[in-house]
Structures are given as C-alpha cells and as structure tokens.
Design an enzyme around this catalytic site. Structure first.
Site, PDB file in Angstrom:
ATOM      1  N   GLY A  46       4.280 -32.506 -64.412  1.00 44.46           N
ATOM      2  CA  GLY A  46       5.510 -31.730 -64.459  1.00 44.46           C
ATOM      3  C   GLY A  46       5.887 -31.432 -65.902  1.00 44.46           C
ATOM      4  CD  GLN A  51       9.033 -32.368 -70.674  1.00 44.19           C
ATOM      5  OE1 GLN A  51       8.915 -31.840 -69.585  1.00 44.19           O
ATOM      6  NE2 GLN A  51       8.361 -33.449 -71.016  1.00 44.19           N
ATOM      7  CB  CYS A  91       8.447 -38.430 -69.821  1.00 46.05           C
ATOM      8  SG  CYS A  91       9.133 -36.884 -70.402  1.00 46.05           S
ATOM      9  CG  LEU A  92       3.486 -34.538 -70.182  1.00 44.97           C
ATOM     10  CD1 LEU A  92       3.176 -33.067 -69.929  1.00 44.97           C
ATOM     11  CD2 LEU A  92       2.205 -35.320 -70.443  1.00 44.97           C
ATOM     12  CG  HIS A 133      11.011 -36.792 -64.826  1.00 43.86           C
ATOM     13  ND1 HIS A 133      10.696 -38.075 -65.238  1.00 43.86           N
ATOM     14  CD2 HIS A 133      10.696 -35.990 -65.882  1.00 43.86           C
ATOM     15  CE1 HIS A 133      10.224 -38.038 -66.476  1.00 43.86           C
ATOM     16  NE2 HIS A 133      10.212 -36.779 -66.890  1.00 43.86           N
ATOM     17  CD  GLU A 134       9.326 -32.421 -65.172  1.00 47.89           C
ATOM     18  OE1 GLU A 134       9.751 -31.985 -66.267  1.00 47.89           O
ATOM     19  OE2 GLU A 134       8.493 -33.352 -65.102  1.00 47.89           O
ATOM     20  CG  HIS A 137      12.838 -33.101 -69.092  1.00 45.82           C
ATOM     21  ND1 HIS A 137      12.916 -33.839 -70.254  1.00 45.82           N
ATOM     22  CD2 HIS A 137      11.774 -33.592 -68.415  1.00 45.82           C
ATOM     23  CE1 HIS A 137      11.930 -34.743 -70.259  1.00 45.82           C
ATOM     24  NE2 HIS A 137      11.224 -34.624 -69.150  1.00 45.82           N
TER      25      HIS A 137
HETATM   26 NI    NI Z   1       9.539 -35.692 -68.600  1.00 44.24          NI
END
Ligand code: NI
Length: 167
Positions: A46, A51, A91-92, A133-134, A137
């Site tokens: 995701g 991000q 998370c990236l 989660h996304e 963000h």
């Molecule tokens: Ni994330």
C-alpha cells in the site's frame, strides 16, 4: 512511469493533511501509475500520495498474492466500520519497524476509481487494515502514532541514526 522518493519517518511532511482531488485527469492517472510502480518496487502492499510528498487524497493498494491487482482509491472515506482486529503493521515510510495496531475489523469505504467513477467497497482482513493505514497517511498520521511514547522515541532515534549513517 517513474519511481518516486518515499519520505521516511520522522519527516514532518508525513504529517501534512492531504486535499481532495477535484478532477481525476491524466496528470492524476500518471501519478497513480508512478505510485503503483514505486509501491511494487519497494516492495509494499500500500502507498498513500502523502508518502511521496504529494498531498492529494490518493492511495494505491495491492494485497493480492500475485501482486497484480492494483486498487486505487481517490478521495476515500470510511462510511462504516465494525469490530476490532489486531495486526502487525509495517510501513514503507518507517523501514524495518513492525508493531501491532488495533483497528476496525471491517470497513466500508467510498472512493473514486482511476476513471473518476464512484464506488463502494466492503473490506475485511488485510485489505481493511491496509485501507485504514493508508487513509491515516492522508490525514497526516503514521502507524507509529498509535504506539507508546517510549516506542515512538526509540523508533525516531533508530531511524535518525540510520539516516545519518546512510547520508
Ligand atoms: Ni504506511
């Protein structure tokens, strides 16, 4: 297509609140393609526009086994949620850190697809977690924000140290 640079926690820009997309045009679709490529290359399941330092309400997700089912959510809104589920998240933007977060077990989300058409989706399991989660963000929230102060401080220290070492 292009691979975009992913912001890393504790970068303050990750706390920016994203604005709704007014019109789904070719520029937005190009961004979605780049976000997909960036997510697959990372690799991740995701990615939110926040991000990659684009503060528009766009997320891409692929929770399929084959990694060949990219789902796009533009201006996503959770309209209903149910139950509770705990899952270990990563998370990236927070590389190498994994911890357990409690979220709704099931969610209903309304969004626009990459052609600008509205849709409604009922999600559970990993997809439900990923959507929450996304969307966080897009609201300027990182999963680390759910952890204890002590854990947050440790994670910041660790990632800042890593950043200095790789500069
Ligand atoms: Ni994330």
């Amino acid at each position: 297509m292009a691979i975009l640079k992913i912001l890393h926690y504790p970068d303050k820009r990750l706390h920016t609140v994203a604005a709704p997309v007014a019109q789904v045009d070719n520029a937005i679709r190009r961004l979605i393609d780049d976000m997909g490529e960036t997510m697959y290359a990372a690799p991740g399941i995701g990615l939110a526009a926040t991000q990659v330092n684009v503060h528009k309400q766009i997320i891409v997700i692929d929770v399929s086994e084959s990694g060949s089912r990219l789902q796009t959510f533009i201006n996503p809104q959770i309209t209903a949620s149910e139950g509770q589920a705990e899952r270990e998240e990563g998370c990236l933007s927070v590389p190498g850190i994994f911890d357990t977060v409690t979220r709704a077990a099931k969610v209903t989300v309304q969004a626009l697809d990459r052609d600008g058409n509205p849709f409604t989706l009922d999600a559970e399991g990993l997809l439900a977690v990923c959507i929450q989660h996304e969307i966080d963000h897009l609201h300027g929230k990182v999963f680390v924000d759910y952890l204890s102060r002590l854990k947050q401080t440790r994670i910041k220290t660790r990632l800042l140290k890593h950043l200095r070492e790789t500069m």
